[in-house]
Design an enzyme around this catalytic site. Structure first.
Site, mmCIF file in Angstrom:
data_model
loop_
_atom_site.group_PDB
_atom_site.id
_atom_site.type_symbol
_atom_site.label_atom_id
_atom_site.label_comp_id
_atom_site.label_asym_id
_atom_site.label_seq_id
_atom_site.Cartn_x
_atom_site.Cartn_y
_atom_site.Cartn_z
ATOM 1 N N THR A 114 0.834 -1.187 0.000
ATOM 2 C CA THR A 114 0.000 0.000 0.000
ATOM 3 C C THR A 114 0.876 1.246 0.000
ATOM 4 O OG1 THR A 114 -1.718 1.222 1.210
ATOM 5 C CG2 THR A 114 -0.138 -0.008 2.517
ATOM 6 N N ASP A 115 0.332 2.328 -0.502
ATOM 7 C CA ASP A 115 1.003 3.618 -0.469
ATOM 8 C C ASP A 115 0.671 4.266 0.871
ATOM 9 O OD1 ASP A 115 2.204 6.008 -0.913
ATOM 10 O OD2 ASP A 115 0.680 6.769 -2.282
ATOM 11 N N LYS A 116 1.604 4.216 1.807
ATOM 12 C CA LYS A 116 1.294 4.649 3.168
ATOM 13 C C LYS A 116 1.287 6.167 3.325
ATOM 14 C CE LYS A 116 6.008 4.607 5.026
ATOM 15 N NZ LYS A 116 6.011 6.057 5.258
#
Length: 204
Positions: A129-131
């Protein structure tokens, strides 16, 4: 493509669905979502039970009719046997279990939009995921620095940066400081600007 930071000029050749990102969006809209593993397993289980119920009910109806019972009695026996195989409480049970799991995740600040997502999340082994800005606040702070080949130094109230490093941090920064103190710009440059502002306050 997308521009992460900086400034530049560009010539627009295609817009909307004609761009590569637009093609990806079109593929995403036209793709057929696949069933989750739980839905597939439930479908297999229900089909197996229905098949077993039909075979058992048909067999009991033939046996009952062969024993001399009437057609109506034999048919009632077959229907009763068939209904006993139907998993009428299965959907309610699965929904209740998924709801309990979603509530436990909500206690840990995890919001579940779709109950089927609980089962999918429990079946995965890797989550990418793109945190930044998604799972985090998109806020970065400078905690240490290093000049040249020296050791890393922690940022504190007594930090003394060299004039060259201070000049570089100020000049190579496009963050705008608003009147209310908000910072507008790249998250990395915002972190550097916060460091500079804290150093200015400590010196004053």
């Amino acid at each position: 493509t997308t521009v992460a930071s900086g400034e530049g000029l560009a010539i627009v050749l295609r817009t909307g669905k004609q761009t590569e990102l637009g093609k990806l969006a079109t593929l995403n809209e036209t793709s057929v979502p696949s069933e989750s593993q739980l839905s597939q397993e439930m479908s297999v289980a229900v089909r197996s039970l229905v098949t077993a119920g039909l075979l058992t009910g048909t067999s009991l109806m033939i046996i009952s009719f062969a024993q001399g019972f009437g057609v109506s009695v034999s048919f009632e026996v077959a229907i009763g046997s068939y209904l006993s195989f139907l998993p009428q409480g299965l959907p309610a049970t699965i929904t209740s279990l998924l709801t309990i799991a979603a509530k436990r995740m909500a206690d840990k600040n995890v919001l579940v939009k779709n109950l089927q997502g609980v089962e999918t999340l429990g079946a995965i082994t890797l989550l990418a995921t793109d945190k930044t800005g998604t799972l985090t606040m998109n806020r970065m702070d400078v905690v240490s620095y290093r000049e040249g080949h020296g050791d890393a130094q922690s940022i504190g109230d007594e930090t003394q940066l060299s004039p060259e490093l201070l000049r570089t941090c100020r000049n190579c920064n496009n963050v705008k400081v608003m009147e209310d103190g908000r910072l507008l710009g790249d998250a990395t440059e915002q972190g550097i600007m916060r460091m500079l502002l804290s150093l200015d306050r400590s010196e004053s």
